[in-house]
Design an enzyme around this catalytic site. Structure first.
Site, PDB file in Angstrom:
ATOM      1  N   SER A 284       0.856  -1.174   0.000  1.00  0.00           N
ATOM      2  CA  SER A 284       0.000   0.000   0.000  1.00  0.00           C
ATOM      3  C   SER A 284       0.897   1.230   0.000  1.00  0.00           C
ATOM      4  O   SER A 284       2.066   1.157   0.414  1.00  0.00           O
ATOM      5  CB  SER A 284      -0.880   0.011   1.252  1.00  0.00           C
ATOM      6  OG  SER A 284      -1.459   1.285   1.479  1.00  0.00           O
TER       7      SER A 284
ATOM      8  N   TYR B 158      -2.890  -0.839  10.459  1.00  0.00           N
ATOM      9  CA  TYR B 158      -2.784  -1.058   9.009  1.00  0.00           C
ATOM     10  C   TYR B 158      -1.459  -0.506   8.462  1.00  0.00           C
ATOM     11  O   TYR B 158      -0.740  -1.206   7.734  1.00  0.00           O
ATOM     12  CB  TYR B 158      -3.961  -0.386   8.304  1.00  0.00           C
ATOM     13  CG  TYR B 158      -4.002  -0.626   6.817  1.00  0.00           C
ATOM     14  CD1 TYR B 158      -4.565  -1.793   6.300  1.00  0.00           C
ATOM     15  CD2 TYR B 158      -3.469   0.306   5.934  1.00  0.00           C
ATOM     16  CE1 TYR B 158      -4.601  -2.017   4.931  1.00  0.00           C
ATOM     17  CE2 TYR B 158      -3.502   0.083   4.553  1.00  0.00           C
ATOM     18  CZ  TYR B 158      -4.073  -1.080   4.065  1.00  0.00           C
ATOM     19  OH  TYR B 158      -4.103  -1.303   2.705  1.00  0.00           O
TER      20      TYR B 158
END
Length: 268
Positions: free
Chosen positions: A153, A166
């Site tokens: 990501s 995350y």
């Protein structure tokens, strides 16, 4: 992508029954690979992905497994070897969010995200690497003994307040990928990461599903559009192919320029 770019190769895609994983599994099948469609929930959706892939004239089946469970990952890869003969491509895509401000985040929220997003990728990479090393290079199939693609990501490098679990998991994925690449490259195993930016998937619907939300999101994307799952899927196919055989230990950011720090475009 050419229809035969990955002809004869066997791929496992985790979290492949929705979003980026679904698009990736379909794209790999379109490029000629046989595909294992992993899922942890949503069997009907996984079955539909399998049928789409089979429509390209390749083999595919769905396999339920929690990537954070060691025994289930071991069996998933072992079954792929039994049914398809081997594995050439592992796309460690499965991931989730459990968002909370730091002071309200529970240990369970932290641990679940780390277990799936980071430990899951470790387990999938480990089992795939065992098979790649056992089989070695088959030149008529690929110049590499195997390809591991870690789905990361932009938050591998961009901090994200309110999402510490995350962001930490994706930062870990970045170093996991580089370390695996360093260790496995002498075995002709290529390990790389693909790092999506803002993509239209179920995990982040609230960020783009109204004109107001999308307008705010676009302030972070110099290229001026929100990405689609196919943008990521095409990148994965390219990284998995021999077209990029000399790319090792690299993160490909597919983000419309989000990692260019657009807030500084006018001098900060």
């Amino acid at each position: 992508m050419p229809a035969d770019l990955l002809k004869g190769q066997k791929a496992v895609v985790t979290g492949a029954n929705s979003g980026i994983g679904m698009a990736t599994a379909v794209a790999l099948g379109r490029a000629g690979a046989d595909v294992v469609v992993n899922y942890v929930a949503g069997a009907d959706d996984a079955g539909e992905v399998v049928e789409r892939i089979r429509g390209f004239g390749v083999r595919a089946y769905a396999h339920e497994a929690d990537v954070s469970d060691e025994d289930q990952v071991v069996e998933m890869v072992a079954r792929a070897v039994r049914e398809l003969g081997t594995v050439d491509i592992m796309v460690a895509n499965a991931g989730l969010q459990r968002d909370s401000p730091l002071t309200g985040m529970t240990l369970a929220q932290w641990q679940k995200v780390i277990d799936v997003n980071l430990t899951g990728q470790f387990l999938c990479a480990r089992e795939a690497a065992k098979e790649f090393m056992r089989r070695g290079v088959v030149p008529e199939v690929s110049r590499a003994a195997g390809k591991i693609i870690c789905m990361s990501s932009v938050h591998q490098i961009i901090p994200w307040a309110g999402h510490v679990n995350y962001a930490s998991s994706k930062g870990g994925v970045g170093m996991l990928m580089q370390t695996l690449a360093q260790e496995l490259a002498p075995h002709r195993i290529r390990v790389n990461a693909v790092a999506p930016g803002a993509i239209r998937t179920p995990i982040n619907t609230s960020a783009w599903n109204t004109p107001q939300a999308e307008a705010e999101l676009l302030k972070l994307i110099p290229y001026g559009r929100v990405g689609d799952p196919d943008d990521i899927a095409d990148a994965v196919v390219a990284v998995a192919s021999d077209l990029l055989d000399y790319v090792v230990g690299t993160t490909l950011y597919v983000d419309g320029g989000m990692t260019l720090f657009p807030g500084f475009a006018t001098g900060g």
